[in-house]
Scaffold this motif. Structure first.
Motif, mmCIF file in Angstrom:
data_model
loop_
_atom_site.group_PDB
_atom_site.id
_atom_site.type_symbol
_atom_site.label_atom_id
_atom_site.label_comp_id
_atom_site.label_asym_id
_atom_site.label_seq_id
_atom_site.Cartn_x
_atom_site.Cartn_y
_atom_site.Cartn_z
ATOM 1 N N PHE A 130 36.942 47.839 34.837
ATOM 2 C CA PHE A 130 36.922 47.918 36.299
ATOM 3 C C PHE A 130 35.579 48.460 36.796
ATOM 4 O O PHE A 130 34.918 47.852 37.645
ATOM 5 N N PHE A 131 35.155 49.594 36.238
ATOM 6 C CA PHE A 131 33.907 50.207 36.717
ATOM 7 C C PHE A 131 32.707 49.321 36.385
ATOM 8 O O PHE A 131 31.792 49.176 37.201
ATOM 9 N N LEU A 190 26.004 40.863 43.982
ATOM 10 C CA LEU A 190 25.987 40.695 45.444
ATOM 11 C C LEU A 190 24.589 40.980 45.988
ATOM 12 O O LEU A 190 24.139 40.330 46.936
ATOM 13 N N ALA A 214 35.197 39.796 46.565
ATOM 14 C CA ALA A 214 34.486 40.833 45.800
ATOM 15 C C ALA A 214 34.129 42.012 46.707
ATOM 16 O O ALA A 214 34.340 43.170 46.351
ATOM 17 N N PHE A 248 36.430 59.667 35.105
ATOM 18 C CA PHE A 248 37.812 59.339 35.470
ATOM 19 C C PHE A 248 38.785 59.962 34.482
ATOM 20 O O PHE A 248 39.743 60.636 34.866
ATOM 21 N N LEU A 274 32.797 46.225 38.647
ATOM 22 C CA LEU A 274 32.469 46.678 40.007
ATOM 23 C C LEU A 274 30.961 46.877 40.167
ATOM 24 O O LEU A 274 30.346 46.326 41.083
ATOM 25 N N PHE A 322 42.369 52.404 45.042
ATOM 26 C CA PHE A 322 43.540 52.385 44.173
ATOM 27 C C PHE A 322 43.312 53.202 42.902
ATOM 28 O O PHE A 322 44.165 53.998 42.499
ATOM 29 N N VAL A 323 42.139 53.011 42.282
ATOM 30 C CA VAL A 323 41.881 53.693 41.009
ATOM 31 C C VAL A 323 41.881 55.220 41.201
ATOM 32 O O VAL A 323 42.464 55.955 40.400
ATOM 33 N N PHE A 324 41.271 55.681 42.301
ATOM 34 C CA PHE A 324 41.230 57.133 42.494
ATOM 35 C C PHE A 324 42.550 57.686 43.035
ATOM 36 O O PHE A 324 42.909 58.828 42.749
ATOM 37 N N ILE A 336 28.382 44.466 42.222
ATOM 38 C CA ILE A 336 27.504 44.892 43.322
ATOM 39 C C ILE A 336 26.075 44.413 43.053
ATOM 40 O O ILE A 336 25.378 43.962 43.958
ATOM 41 N N GLY A 349 39.605 48.495 45.457
ATOM 42 C CA GLY A 349 39.709 48.841 44.044
ATOM 43 C C GLY A 349 39.452 50.319 43.811
ATOM 44 O O GLY A 349 40.204 50.986 43.101
ATOM 45 N N LEU A 350 38.371 50.832 44.438
ATOM 46 C CA LEU A 350 38.044 52.252 44.267
ATOM 47 C C LEU A 350 39.173 53.118 44.819
ATOM 48 O O LEU A 350 39.569 54.117 44.208
ATOM 49 N N VAL A 407 35.680 46.112 46.560
ATOM 50 C CA VAL A 407 34.926 47.351 46.293
ATOM 51 C C VAL A 407 35.689 48.549 46.866
ATOM 52 O O VAL A 407 36.082 49.448 46.115
ATOM 53 N N THR A 428 46.174 42.535 35.788
ATOM 54 C CA THR A 428 47.000 42.325 36.986
ATOM 55 C C THR A 428 48.472 42.204 36.592
ATOM 56 O O THR A 428 49.345 42.590 37.365
ATOM 57 N N LEU A 466 49.628 45.762 36.487
ATOM 58 C CA LEU A 466 49.688 46.324 37.841
ATOM 59 C C LEU A 466 50.942 45.838 38.567
ATOM 60 O O LEU A 466 51.698 46.638 39.138
ATOM 61 N N LEU A 484 43.062 40.903 45.069
ATOM 62 C CA LEU A 484 42.829 40.974 43.629
ATOM 63 C C LEU A 484 43.245 39.673 42.937
ATOM 64 O O LEU A 484 42.504 39.126 42.115
ATOM 65 N N THR A 494 39.957 50.684 32.711
ATOM 66 C CA THR A 494 39.133 51.503 33.611
ATOM 67 C C THR A 494 37.650 51.213 33.372
ATOM 68 O O THR A 494 36.895 51.023 34.327
ATOM 69 N N LEU A 538 45.464 44.796 48.545
ATOM 70 C CA LEU A 538 44.889 44.817 47.195
ATOM 71 C C LEU A 538 45.488 43.705 46.338
ATOM 72 O O LEU A 538 44.761 42.980 45.663
#
Lengths: 130, 127
Positions: free
Chosen positions: A78-79, A89, B30, A120, A82, B40-42, A86, B37-38, B34, A38, A41, B75, A75, B71
């Motif tokens: 992050f993936f 969750l 969270a 990516f 993520l 921004f990254v793409f 999920i 984040g996706l 999802v 962060t 960023l 974040l 990256t 974000l």
């Protein structure tokens, strides 16, 4: 308050290494690493707002060897965070909590995050003209 | 075996009475991260080697400005909630309080800095 004979959760050292605890620790590690991200960023956003010279300095650093290595790490983190997030969750609403399913989604999380990271960077290097 | 009193188990909040708030905020951020984040990254894929002007124009698009501010807030909130738990687990004594305070201040500072930067760019800053 604290009594010596109160029940304690087992110390980390006593666990046999397996997918579940390895991925759990990786979730934390990637989370902490993403928190560091962060800084970059926000630094990048401030550089864009500050003007051309500040932006180029930040951009050059990000495209340099250290910056690129960190971006690769971020990256993947992050993936992974993520996908595994999920998965968490799902558990929170009671999905996939049994041992076999949890082990399967654990490996799936690793495979998907590696594939997404490679995808990516393949796209970035093909399209970005680096 | 449960260490909770039957009443506390019914109320479900734990001894600090705010554990569920932390838990809920962590999940809520969270879920929001999802798509954010996706996105921004793409989106960053399209900008990766972008010229300053292209990046500036992209941030200044109203939809992008709004999503970027969302974000930044989500974040940094999620990041703070996560680091808080990690610090509480591994740092002890007076150092724990000091670390929590510093980390919280830093997150607020970064969030305000990020929001300001997006608004500034949108208003023509950096040109």
């Amino acid at each position: 308050m604290a009594r010596a004979d109160r029940p304690l959760s087992p110390h980390l050292g006593i666990y046999r290494w397996q997918v579940a605890n390895g991925l759990s620790i990786l979730h934390r590690a990637t989370g902490v690493f993403l928190s560091l991200g962060t800084l970059v960023l926000i630094g990048w956003l401030i550089a864009v707002a500050s003007g051309y010279q500040a932006y180029v300095r930040v951009n050059d650093w990000l495209m340099g060897p250290l910056g690129a290595l960190l971006l690769l790490g971020w990256t993947f983190s992050f993936f992974y965070h993520l996908c595994n997030g999920i998965r968490h969750l799902g558990w929170d609403i009671g999905l996939g909590f049994d041992k076999e399913r949890a082990r399967m989604t654990g490996w799936l999380t690793v495979v998907v995050s590696v594939v997404l990271t490679l995808g990516f960077w393949a796209t970035a290097l093909a399209g970005g003209g680096a | 075996m449960s260490l909770q009193t039957p009443l506390r188990r019914v109320l479900g909040l734990g001894s600090a009475k705010e554990g569920s708030g932390h838990w809920w905020a962590q999940r809520l951020t969270a879920v929001a991260l999802v798509p954010l984040g996706l996105w921004f990254v793409f989106a960053a894929l399209g900008l990766e080697h972008g010229q300053h002007e292209i990046v500036r124009a992209w941030i200044a698009e109203p939809a992008n400005s709004i999503l970027l501010i969302l974000l930044v807030i989500t974040l940094l909130y999620h990041s703070y909630l996560g680091l808080q738990v990690v610090i509480e687990d591994y740092v002890h004594g007076a150092l724990k309080i000091a670390t929590l305070v510093i980390v919280q201040f830093l997150h607020v500072l970064l969030a305000v800095g990020g929001i300001y930067a997006v608004i500034s760019t949108t208003a023509g800053g950096g040109s």
